[in-house]
Scaffold this motif. Sequence first.
Motif, mmCIF file in Angstrom:
data_model
loop_
_atom_site.group_PDB
_atom_site.id
_atom_site.type_symbol
_atom_site.label_atom_id
_atom_site.label_comp_id
_atom_site.label_asym_id
_atom_site.label_seq_id
_atom_site.Cartn_x
_atom_site.Cartn_y
_atom_site.Cartn_z
ATOM 1 N N ALA A 1 0.934 -1.340 0.073
ATOM 2 C CA ALA A 1 0.032 0.039 -0.106
ATOM 3 C C ALA A 1 0.894 1.308 -0.099
ATOM 4 C CB ALA A 1 -0.815 0.019 1.182
ATOM 5 N N PHE A 2 0.215 2.284 -0.612
ATOM 6 C CA PHE A 2 0.977 3.763 -0.515
ATOM 7 C C PHE A 2 -0.088 4.705 -0.227
ATOM 8 C CE2 PHE A 2 1.907 7.700 -2.465
ATOM 9 C CZ PHE A 2 3.142 7.873 -1.901
ATOM 10 N N ALA A 3 0.134 5.627 0.767
ATOM 11 C CA ALA A 3 -0.697 6.559 1.081
ATOM 12 C C ALA A 3 0.162 8.044 1.204
ATOM 13 C CB ALA A 3 -1.480 6.414 2.303
ATOM 14 N N SER A 4 -0.461 9.301 0.669
ATOM 15 C CA SER A 4 0.199 10.292 0.771
ATOM 16 C C SER A 4 -0.999 11.421 1.074
ATOM 17 C CB SER A 4 1.067 10.705 -0.242
ATOM 18 O OG SER A 4 0.276 11.032 -1.498
ATOM 19 N N LEU A 5 -0.447 12.564 1.862
ATOM 20 C CA LEU A 5 -1.543 13.590 2.011
ATOM 21 C C LEU A 5 -0.621 14.930 1.970
ATOM 22 C CD1 LEU A 5 -4.316 14.987 2.726
ATOM 23 C CD2 LEU A 5 -3.702 14.831 4.933
ATOM 24 N N GLY A 6 -1.037 15.906 1.005
ATOM 25 C CA GLY A 6 -0.250 16.989 0.939
ATOM 26 C C GLY A 6 -0.857 18.154 0.745
ATOM 27 N N TYR A 7 -0.075 19.265 1.019
ATOM 28 C CA TYR A 7 -0.902 20.414 0.792
ATOM 29 C C TYR A 7 0.129 21.663 0.040
ATOM 30 C CZ TYR A 7 -2.974 25.212 1.739
ATOM 31 O OH TYR A 7 -3.461 26.339 1.397
ATOM 32 N N SER A 8 -0.126 22.211 -1.311
ATOM 33 C CA SER A 8 0.829 23.155 -1.742
ATOM 34 C C SER A 8 0.499 24.578 -1.751
ATOM 35 C CB SER A 8 0.305 22.747 -3.359
ATOM 36 O OG SER A 8 0.753 21.467 -3.762
ATOM 37 N N PHE A 9 1.438 25.294 -1.054
ATOM 38 C CA PHE A 9 1.430 26.524 -0.562
ATOM 39 C C PHE A 9 1.428 27.454 -1.689
ATOM 40 C CE2 PHE A 9 2.858 24.269 3.052
ATOM 41 C CZ PHE A 9 2.128 24.722 4.096
ATOM 42 N N ASP A 10 0.512 28.759 -1.736
ATOM 43 C CA ASP A 10 0.398 29.546 -2.641
ATOM 44 C C ASP A 10 1.268 30.600 -2.502
ATOM 45 O OD1 ASP A 10 -0.401 31.126 -4.846
ATOM 46 O OD2 ASP A 10 -2.268 31.656 -4.378
ATOM 47 N N ALA A 11 2.612 30.409 -2.837
ATOM 48 C CA ALA A 11 4.075 31.039 -2.398
ATOM 49 C C ALA A 11 5.059 30.913 -3.212
ATOM 50 C CB ALA A 11 3.986 30.990 -0.955
ATOM 51 N N PRO A 12 5.938 31.850 -3.340
ATOM 52 C CA PRO A 12 7.172 31.454 -4.214
ATOM 53 C C PRO A 12 7.745 30.204 -3.650
ATOM 54 C CG PRO A 12 7.139 34.000 -3.214
ATOM 55 C CD PRO A 12 5.874 33.140 -2.505
ATOM 56 N N TRP A 13 8.370 29.633 -4.825
ATOM 57 C CA TRP A 13 8.776 28.450 -4.927
ATOM 58 C C TRP A 13 7.935 27.413 -4.761
ATOM 59 C CZ3 TRP A 13 13.638 26.784 -5.847
ATOM 60 C CH2 TRP A 13 14.761 27.866 -5.836
ATOM 61 N N ARG A 14 6.445 27.694 -4.743
ATOM 62 C CA ARG A 14 5.361 26.526 -4.605
ATOM 63 C C ARG A 14 5.777 25.550 -3.603
ATOM 64 N NH1 ARG A 14 5.069 25.388 -10.874
ATOM 65 N NH2 ARG A 14 7.320 25.904 -10.805
ATOM 66 N N ARG B 1 5.558 22.395 -1.667
ATOM 67 C CA ARG B 1 4.461 21.317 -1.070
ATOM 68 C C ARG B 1 5.103 20.555 0.015
ATOM 69 N NH1 ARG B 1 3.674 15.790 -2.449
ATOM 70 N NH2 ARG B 1 1.497 15.151 -2.243
ATOM 71 N N LEU B 2 4.221 20.462 1.240
ATOM 72 C CA LEU B 2 4.587 19.711 2.161
ATOM 73 C C LEU B 2 3.811 18.477 2.335
ATOM 74 C CD1 LEU B 2 6.384 19.221 4.861
ATOM 75 C CD2 LEU B 2 4.644 21.012 5.957
ATOM 76 N N SER B 3 4.232 17.432 2.453
ATOM 77 C CA SER B 3 3.240 16.149 2.490
ATOM 78 C C SER B 3 3.894 15.120 3.524
ATOM 79 C CB SER B 3 3.367 15.563 0.985
ATOM 80 O OG SER B 3 4.571 15.216 0.430
ATOM 81 N N GLY B 4 3.030 14.372 3.757
ATOM 82 C CA GLY B 4 3.603 13.003 4.328
ATOM 83 C C GLY B 4 3.193 11.836 3.717
ATOM 84 N N GLN B 5 4.002 10.780 3.797
ATOM 85 C CA GLN B 5 3.282 9.419 3.020
ATOM 86 C C GLN B 5 3.956 8.234 3.833
ATOM 87 O OE1 GLN B 5 6.094 9.938 -0.500
ATOM 88 N NE2 GLN B 5 7.561 8.274 0.389
ATOM 89 N N LEU B 6 3.197 7.109 3.531
ATOM 90 C CA LEU B 6 3.425 5.930 4.241
ATOM 91 C C LEU B 6 3.477 4.903 3.179
ATOM 92 C CD1 LEU B 6 3.242 3.857 6.558
ATOM 93 C CD2 LEU B 6 0.639 3.882 6.277
ATOM 94 N N VAL B 7 4.435 3.872 3.167
ATOM 95 C CA VAL B 7 4.679 2.764 2.213
ATOM 96 C C VAL B 7 4.757 1.535 3.108
ATOM 97 C CG1 VAL B 7 6.078 1.693 0.551
ATOM 98 C CG2 VAL B 7 5.950 4.175 0.693
ATOM 99 N N TYR B 8 3.791 0.666 2.534
ATOM 100 C CA TYR B 8 3.635 -0.718 3.454
ATOM 101 C C TYR B 8 4.057 -1.839 2.098
ATOM 102 C CZ TYR B 8 2.382 -4.787 5.719
ATOM 103 O OH TYR B 8 2.235 -6.267 6.282
ATOM 104 N N ALA B 9 4.836 -2.931 2.416
ATOM 105 C CA ALA B 9 4.816 -4.052 1.525
ATOM 106 C C ALA B 9 5.167 -5.235 2.567
ATOM 107 C CB ALA B 9 6.169 -4.028 0.653
#
Length: 434
Positions: free
Chosen positions: A269-282, A284-292
């Motif tokens: 499984a893979f899951a991620s949640l992120g947010y892209s800021f409306d700011a210079p350099w655009r 994107r801060l995210s967290g992710q999880l990988v399971y195998a």
Amino acid sequence: MKLFALVLPGLLLSVSAPAIAAQSDDAAASPFTLSGSARIRYEFINPLFRAGSSGSDQMLSTRVRIKGEYDAGRFVLGGEFLDARAWLTDSGSVIANGSVNAAELLQAYVRVPFEGGEFQAGRFVMNVGSGRLATEQGFRNTPNNFEGVRGLFTPAENWSVEAFFTAPVRIAPGDRNALENNTAQLDEAEWGTHFWGVHATRTGFAGDLKAEAYLFGLNEENGADLLTPGLRISSPRAAGRYDFEVELMGQFGEQPQGAATLDVRAWSAFASLGYSFDAPWRPRLSGQLVYASGDDNPADADWNRFNPLFGARRGDFGTTGLSFTHFRENLIAFGPRLDMREGPAAISLQVQESYLASDTDRWRVANLRDATGQSGDRIGTLAEARVSYWLRPDRLQLETGASVLFRGDFARNAPGAAADDNPVYGYVMLTAPF
């Protein structure tokens, strides 16, 4: 002298690329197109972390890809040449089969477009869905390729379907002496192995959601017989918005093990949640999880170790090459990631906390295993940073990166574990597309 002969073609290609582009602009109506890239990369790791290893390692690798297509109207003929080589290695170096593939025909195909899709036959590369189970591999020196047939269809609005039946092409050379000497050997498709699949994509949902469903099959002669169904749901990235991705992959079938044949029951499984800021350099801060999954009990009749087929590693796990620490097998990895881009520059920072999914199964990359589970399950913390910059827009890109694996209890205490400190990896790479 070897190094000069190695670097010169890449430099000449990077200098001549604008001229080639200008010629293609003048001949825009020509049915023949030519494209490609030249790349050179230096990488090092110190110390080594694999079982029984010690000291450091380095590699200088080069790759040239030249692709041509001829549009005959009702069909398109295509071919691609690959020359991938590795240098600065010695008897103690880790030289993977994917490092060297000198003077090889990577692709040779015919593509037939038709209303609502296209059909392709021959030898080709392919990237299916997220690429976690089928991709050509970008950072690795030698891409995955296949021989067979594939079709792309759009049966209805917002629907697309891809189907393929192939044999994987086995990269040559495979023996140590040939790898060290960059020996040119012809690759051959292994038709005793069949890799096939159907992948469907549906768009047009509220919130621009995209849904994908697929079924992949791997049938190896005297080997595994696997079915891998999967489902992926994702939302697009946009400034000032959250985005997410979830992909679930099951795996069923049979896996020979010694004189026995085990029932496969594995998943990833893979899951991620992120947010892209409306700011210079655009940013994107995210967290992710990988399971195998890993094999929980080597004494039972089930095989729980997930097989990632021909999938990518770098997208989820960061830099590969000599730093190759994570594999989509017997793994739990999670952590934050920051991506930024402004003009010709891009920056990526990532931290992953990593564990064995089963403490009695192996850490494949390091070839370490403690069947008793007494060495713990924590592989460690992997921290990575990489930066890319277009020195000449669309003509010459510089990329550099570094990572360190802060080893956990399993990586330090498993039988045969390297006695050295935390491995540090770094690379610098120049790429000239044309």
